[in-house]
Design an enzyme around this catalytic site. Structure first.
Site, mmCIF file in Angstrom:
data_model
loop_
_atom_site.group_PDB
_atom_site.id
_atom_site.type_symbol
_atom_site.label_atom_id
_atom_site.label_comp_id
_atom_site.label_asym_id
_atom_site.label_seq_id
_atom_site.Cartn_x
_atom_site.Cartn_y
_atom_site.Cartn_z
ATOM 1 N N HIS A 1 5.600 5.806 -2.331
ATOM 2 C CA HIS A 1 4.999 4.556 -1.825
ATOM 3 C C HIS A 1 4.754 3.581 -2.981
ATOM 4 C CE1 HIS A 1 3.055 7.277 1.450
ATOM 5 N NE2 HIS A 1 3.962 6.544 2.075
ATOM 6 N N LYS B 1 -6.775 8.121 11.888
ATOM 7 C CA LYS B 1 -7.671 9.018 12.637
ATOM 8 C C LYS B 1 -7.197 10.461 12.488
ATOM 9 C CE LYS B 1 -9.271 5.478 15.740
ATOM 10 N NZ LYS B 1 -8.780 4.578 16.768
ATOM 11 N N SER C 1 4.004 12.293 2.544
ATOM 12 C CA SER C 1 2.584 12.655 2.489
ATOM 13 C C SER C 1 2.375 14.038 3.102
ATOM 14 C CB SER C 1 1.745 11.617 3.236
ATOM 15 O OG SER C 1 1.906 10.351 2.653
ATOM 16 N N ARG D 1 14.213 6.881 2.858
ATOM 17 C CA ARG D 1 14.606 8.055 2.068
ATOM 18 C C ARG D 1 15.976 8.565 2.482
ATOM 19 N NH1 ARG D 1 9.004 10.825 3.497
ATOM 20 N NH2 ARG D 1 9.687 9.740 5.375
#
Ligand code: PNS
Length: 165
Positions: free
Chosen positions: A17, A41, A127, A90
């Site tokens: 990122h 969330k 992530s 990617r």
């Protein structure tokens, strides 16, 4: 003023990122790194923590600011005078996922989506993959900002009932 947004969940921000945001900052007058409130969330980090880490990572980087948005990204773009959404790709799977969103977004607002090829050094970094490795105390050297590694290790240690968090 040409403004772009790099939207995402950033749970947590990776060096993939960071590379995309820095390269976008070379192309636009201002780049807003925007965390989707709904995407925040139930993740590893709260919205406030994600914003704090992003602000640490991009502190002092000219032309980059950090914010959050709720609802549709195109509505945020309209409110903020943003004309481009920048996304890293990617590989083909990312493109397949992103293309319909790009079409839908440009149908809803005068916003272009700009795809940047991810630096091959980070081509396998996500992530979620990073969280699996961190949760098991594996090596993520060079793939995440230092502040993220520190906080994630603390968080997982606390979850395991460790005393260092
Ligand atoms: O890092 P992610 O999980 O790929 O980020 C997803 C995010 C937050 C960028 C995406 O879910 C988003 O833009 N959400 C806001 C709702 C929206 O505008 N969706 C696109 C409609 S075509």
């Amino acid at each position: 003023m040409r403004r772009a947004v790099c939207p995402g969940s950033f749970d947590p921000v990776t060096n993939g990122h960071v590379d995309i945001v820095n390269r976008a900052a070379g192309l636009f007058d201002e780049v807003v790194v925007a965390v989707g409130v709904n995407s925040a969330k139930g993740g590893l980090f709260s919205l406030a923590e994600r914003l704090e880490m992003l602000r640490e990572v991009f502190a002092g980087v000219e032309r980059v600011r950090v914010d959050s948005f709720d609802g549709l990204i195109v509505d945020y773009c309209t409110e903020q005078g943003i004309s481009a959404i920048v996304k890293g790709l990617r590989g083909p799977a990312d493109f397949e996922y992103e293309l319909p969103m790009a079409h839908m977004n440009s149908r809803m607002a005068p916003v272009e989506t700009v795809f940047l090829p991810t630096d091959p050094r980070f081509g396998y970094v996500s992530s979620s993959l990073m969280k699996v490795v961190l949760a098991n105390d594996g090596d993520v050297d060079g793939l995440l900002p230092a502040t993220v590694v520190e906080r994630a290790r603390e968080r997982y240690a606390a979850r395991r009932g460790g005393s260092d968090a």
